[in-house]
Design a protein around this motif. Sequence first.
Motif, PDB file in Angstrom:
ATOM      1  N   ARG A  28       0.838  -1.207   0.000  1.00 50.75           N
ATOM      2  CA  ARG A  28       0.000   0.000   0.000  1.00 50.75           C
ATOM      3  C   ARG A  28       0.868   1.250   0.000  1.00 50.75           C
ATOM      4  NH1 ARG A  28      -1.945   3.513   3.759  1.00 50.75           N
ATOM      5  NH2 ARG A  28      -1.195   2.297   5.518  1.00 50.75           N
ATOM      6  N   TRP A  29       1.893   1.282   0.866  1.00 50.03           N
ATOM      7  CA  TRP A  29       2.780   2.449   0.927  1.00 50.03           C
ATOM      8  C   TRP A  29       3.555   2.622  -0.369  1.00 50.03           C
ATOM      9  CZ3 TRP A  29       4.416   0.631   6.378  1.00 50.03           C
ATOM     10  CH2 TRP A  29       3.521   1.151   7.328  1.00 50.03           C
ATOM     11  N   GLU A  30       3.953   1.512  -1.002  1.00 49.44           N
ATOM     12  CA  GLU A  30       4.653   1.627  -2.289  1.00 49.44           C
ATOM     13  C   GLU A  30       3.746   2.239  -3.345  1.00 49.44           C
ATOM     14  OE1 GLU A  30       6.171  -2.311  -3.046  1.00 49.44           O
ATOM     15  OE2 GLU A  30       8.027  -1.888  -1.942  1.00 49.44           O
ATOM     16  N   ARG A  31       2.480   1.819  -3.384  1.00 49.74           N
ATOM     17  CA  ARG A  31       1.535   2.409  -4.344  1.00 49.74           C
ATOM     18  C   ARG A  31       1.399   3.910  -4.082  1.00 49.74           C
ATOM     19  NH1 ARG A  31      -1.327  -2.223  -3.180  1.00 49.74           N
ATOM     20  NH2 ARG A  31      -2.738  -1.096  -1.784  1.00 49.74           N
ATOM     21  N   GLU A  32       1.241   4.291  -2.823  1.00 49.48           N
ATOM     22  CA  GLU A  32       1.086   5.703  -2.483  1.00 49.48           C
ATOM     23  C   GLU A  32       2.372   6.482  -2.757  1.00 49.48           C
ATOM     24  OE1 GLU A  32      -0.473   5.979   1.499  1.00 49.48           O
ATOM     25  OE2 GLU A  32      -2.164   4.676   1.004  1.00 49.48           O
ATOM     26  N   ALA A  33       3.520   5.874  -2.441  1.00 47.68           N
ATOM     27  CA  ALA A  33       4.801   6.537  -2.686  1.00 47.68           C
ATOM     28  C   ALA A  33       5.018   6.759  -4.176  1.00 47.68           C
ATOM     29  CB  ALA A  33       5.944   5.717  -2.095  1.00 47.68           C
ATOM     30  N   ASP A  34       4.593   5.789  -4.967  1.00 46.68           N
ATOM     31  CA  ASP A  34       4.750   5.920  -6.419  1.00 46.68           C
ATOM     32  C   ASP A  34       3.904   7.058  -6.996  1.00 46.68           C
ATOM     33  OD1 ASP A  34       6.647   3.925  -6.572  1.00 46.68           O
ATOM     34  OD2 ASP A  34       5.202   2.358  -7.112  1.00 46.68           O
TER      35      ASP A  34
END
Length: 146
Positions: free
Chosen positions: A22-28
């Motif tokens: 989830r954090w990777e999606r948001e960070a991207d």
Amino acid sequence: MTPGTASSAPEAPSDLDAERRRWEREADTGDSDAMVELGALYATSQPPDLDAARHWFERAADAGQGDAMFMLGVLCATSQPPDLDTARHWYERGADAGNSSAMVELGLFCAESQPPDLAAARHWYERAADAGHKGPCSISGCSTRT
């Protein structure tokens, strides 16, 4: 808990993997808070992945995120061997971005320098207190400030 009942505690590995994704999606998408969360996740995982943590903290710092700048300072200060010059650089950037914990660390740098610069240390502790940090005035003796 009675035998045979399910625990309400989350399963750490699967939950951490879901949070990481989830954090990777948001960070991207450019979310610097998610970048900091990813950095913290990697820094505290067992075993820690400090290269991945640094990557995400640097991306967040590039976006102006003061918490990431502070965390980069922590990584540098606690590395083996410690890189205190680079740690101070990141604490200064974090303080400039308003991170009160970075201000406290700068106060410690000043207080522990040779010779100690207690006036500068007090300055940083007071700035941290003014920014809402709860601990620095007990260190600097400014606890009577309102």
